[in-house]
Design an enzyme around this catalytic site. Structure first.
Site, PDB file in Angstrom:
ATOM      1  N   CYS A 158     -22.268  54.238  71.107  1.00 37.02           N
ATOM      2  CA  CYS A 158     -23.602  53.973  71.081  1.00 37.02           C
ATOM      3  C   CYS A 158     -24.213  54.072  72.332  1.00 37.02           C
ATOM      4  CB  CYS A 158     -23.703  52.563  70.392  1.00 37.02           C
ATOM      5  SG  CYS A 158     -23.389  52.163  68.818  1.00 37.02           S
TER       6      CYS A 158
ATOM      7  N   CYS B 257     -35.717  52.888  75.638  1.00 34.12           N
ATOM      8  CA  CYS B 257     -34.795  51.669  75.491  1.00 34.12           C
ATOM      9  C   CYS B 257     -34.247  51.600  76.990  1.00 34.12           C
ATOM     10  CB  CYS B 257     -34.163  51.449  74.664  1.00 34.12           C
ATOM     11  SG  CYS B 257     -35.065  51.137  73.067  1.00 34.12           S
TER      12      CYS B 257
ATOM     13  N   ASN C 295     -22.395  49.430  76.165  1.00 30.28           N
ATOM     14  CA  ASN C 295     -21.417  50.807  76.659  1.00 30.28           C
ATOM     15  C   ASN C 295     -22.216  51.229  77.981  1.00 30.28           C
ATOM     16  OD1 ASN C 295     -19.610  50.595  74.070  1.00 30.28           O
ATOM     17  ND2 ASN C 295     -21.536  51.601  72.901  1.00 30.28           N
TER      18      ASN C 295
ATOM     19  N   SER D 284     -30.728  53.439  61.692  1.00 29.38           N
ATOM     20  CA  SER D 284     -30.842  52.444  62.327  1.00 29.38           C
ATOM     21  C   SER D 284     -32.143  52.621  63.280  1.00 29.38           C
ATOM     22  CB  SER D 284     -29.531  52.416  63.666  1.00 29.38           C
ATOM     23  OG  SER D 284     -29.966  51.458  64.634  1.00 29.38           O
TER      24      SER D 284
ATOM     25  N   GLU E  51     -26.392  65.750  70.220  1.00 26.30           N
ATOM     26  CA  GLU E  51     -24.889  65.496  69.932  1.00 26.30           C
ATOM     27  C   GLU E  51     -24.688  64.782  68.612  1.00 26.30           C
ATOM     28  OE1 GLU E  51     -23.771  64.917  74.541  1.00 26.30           O
ATOM     29  OE2 GLU E  51     -23.631  63.199  73.111  1.00 26.30           O
TER      30      GLU E  51
HETATM   31  N1  SAH Z   1     -33.224  54.866  67.570  1.00 28.76           N
HETATM   32  C1  SAH Z   1     -32.401  53.791  66.804  1.00 28.76           C
HETATM   33  C2  SAH Z   1     -31.040  54.295  66.943  1.00 28.76           C
HETATM   34  C3  SAH Z   1     -30.292  54.228  68.343  1.00 28.76           C
HETATM   35  S1  SAH Z   1     -28.506  54.123  68.339  1.00 28.76           S
HETATM   36  C4  SAH Z   1     -32.501  52.470  67.290  1.00 28.76           C
HETATM   37  O1  SAH Z   1     -32.965  52.249  68.212  1.00 28.76           O
HETATM   38  O2  SAH Z   1     -31.853  51.570  66.457  1.00 28.76           O
HETATM   39  C5  SAH Z   1     -27.804  52.978  67.606  1.00 28.76           C
HETATM   40  C6  SAH Z   1     -27.756  51.620  68.243  1.00 28.76           C
HETATM   41  O3  SAH Z   1     -26.806  51.628  69.534  1.00 28.76           O
HETATM   42  C7  SAH Z   1     -28.989  50.791  68.397  1.00 28.76           C
HETATM   43  O4  SAH Z   1     -29.082  49.262  68.169  1.00 28.76           O
HETATM   44  C8  SAH Z   1     -29.333  50.945  69.976  1.00 28.76           C
HETATM   45  O5  SAH Z   1     -30.114  49.949  70.730  1.00 28.76           O
HETATM   46  C9  SAH Z   1     -27.665  50.815  70.526  1.00 28.76           C
HETATM   47  N2  SAH Z   1     -27.473  51.109  71.965  1.00 28.76           N
HETATM   48  C10 SAH Z   1     -28.222  51.769  72.698  1.00 28.76           C
HETATM   49  N3  SAH Z   1     -27.760  51.995  73.915  1.00 28.76           N
HETATM   50  C11 SAH Z   1     -26.765  51.307  73.623  1.00 28.76           C
HETATM   51  C12 SAH Z   1     -25.408  50.910  74.809  1.00 28.76           C
HETATM   52  N4  SAH Z   1     -25.515  51.664  75.931  1.00 28.76           N
HETATM   53  N5  SAH Z   1     -24.498  50.200  74.432  1.00 28.76           N
HETATM   54  C13 SAH Z   1     -24.371  49.767  72.965  1.00 28.76           C
HETATM   55  N6  SAH Z   1     -25.409  50.135  72.167  1.00 28.76           N
HETATM   56  C14 SAH Z   1     -26.379  50.740  72.581  1.00 28.76           C
END
Ligand code: SAH
Length: 346
Positions: A336, A110, A294, A189, A85
């Site tokens: 995100c 995560c 989110n 990121s 996506e």
């Molecule tokens: N792998 C990278 C990119 C992830 S997406 C990283 O870990 O940074 C970008 C951001 O969105 C990251 O900070 C991630 O932790 C966050 N993220 C992941 N799930 C989320 C959610 N459900 N709500 C808000 N942010 C989220």
């Protein structure tokens, strides 16, 4: 999968060098959307190339548009039928930011992230990362009702960019060469892969792009609970790395951010705010970006807005540089952490 640039240099090996450069630059022209438009090549060449090298490495499976027409999400398929996506969102300046994926799935797992639950399938190639940008470039060219300028790319889609270091770097270099975006318009990121963060400290060809590190807790135990890739010494390692990064690249100080997703009752209490303040003091002047959680059908819920405000105020009172991320595209699951591609029926 052989890289487009290698295939092209082989095919053009007995041609003048400017031909190759013209075609490579042509991949970033919105009015050339297939080999047919490459008017600098003869018809025979165009036919030959279209049979040897697809114009795009990805094709559209679905496209979603938010009710406010400010966020779009595309599901794209790779040559080997993997789905990813990518998101197009309007930024505060009214231009477009593109959120790209760097992997199919993600190995970091995560617990609050939808992509994390998919597991890892494979790294994307540099062309597949670049083509997410090109997909939106062509999309906008066909939508005269929309602003045309793409001003930023964020590597915040599916995957952990630093776990795909070389391909991510190649895609960054392509954006810097072929678009008008400078390094501060590009943001990686990362979950915080310390060996890779260390590597870029001494990598002369790593461009001076923005970095955002997903901190999410300044308490070692909490961080390990919510992010299985963490470990007891992580925060010390990150603090040490940050010191070296600032020492080496003082000018990039403003371009490093720590992200902090607000999870109700998990990392949003005043004790957590205090730990975050202490961590911010330890690493020196850094930016903290608070992200509302989110929904990803996980066990977590979004912090109450009063908790968010109290948390933010505590940081501000302690003179921590804190900002809050706007949530966009939640109605089309483009925010995100919401990027996931349902498995295809067998
Ligand atoms: N792998 C990278 C990119 C992830 S997406 C990283 O870990 O940074 C970008 C951001 O969105 C990251 O900070 C991630 O932790 C966050 N993220 C992941 N799930 C989320 C959610 N459900 N709500 C808000 N942010 C989220």
């Amino acid at each position: 999968m052989e890289a487009r640039s290698l295939i092209l240099s082989r095919l053009f090996s007995d041609q003048p060098a400017f031909r190759l450069r013209q075609v490579e630059a042509g991949f970033f022209r919105s009015d050339w959307y297939s080999w047919d438009q490459v008017s600098v090549l003869s018809k025979d060449w165009r036919v030959k190339l279209s049979s040897e090298l697809p114009w795009m490495s990805l094709h559209q499976i679905a496209l979603l548009e938010s009710a406010k027409h400010d966020t779009f999400k595309a599901i794209l398929e790779t040559g080997d039928n993997k789905r990813i996506e990518t998101v197009l969102m309007q930024n505060a300046r009214g231009f477009w930011s593109i959120c790209v994926s760097s992997q199919v799935g993600c190995a970091m797992a995560c617990t609050f992230c939808a992509t994390g639950k998919m597991g890892f399938t494979r790294n994307l190639t540099a062309d597949e990362i670049i083509d997410q940008y090109r997909f939106w470039m062509y999309f906008l060219a066909g939508r005269h009702d929309l602003e045309q300028r793409i001003s930023n790319v964020v590597y915040m889609g599916m995957g952990e960019p630093l776990a795909n270091y070389e391909k991510v770097k190649a895609s960054l270099r392509a954006f810097l060469t072929h678009t008008d975006m400078g390094p501060t318009r590009l943001t990686i990121s990362t979950v915080g892969l310390i060996p890779m963060l260390r590597k870029l400290l001494t990598d002369e060809s790593w461009p001076s792009v923005r970095l955002a590190v997903s901190l999410h807790s300044a308490d070692a135990k909490t961080r390990t609970d919510i992010m299985p890739s963490s470990y007891p010494r992580f925060l010390d390692d990150l603090a040490e790395w940050t010191g070296e990064y600032f020492q080496k690249f003082e000018s990039r100080r403003r371009h490093l951010t720590f992200e902090y997703v607000m999870l109700a009752g998990v990392n949003d209490t005043s004790a957590h705010a205090e730990k975050l303040i202490a961590f911010a003091r330890k690493v020196g002047k850094v930016k903290i970006n608070l992200i509302p959680y989110n929904d990803t059908k996980s066990k977590y819920s979004t912090s109450e807005s009063s908790a968010l405000i109290t948390f933010e105020k505590k940081l501000l009172d302690a003179r921590v540089d804190v900002t809050r991320r706007r949530t966009m595209g939640a109605d089309i699951a483009a925010a995100c952490g919401q990027l996931i591609v349902e498995k295809k029926a067998a």
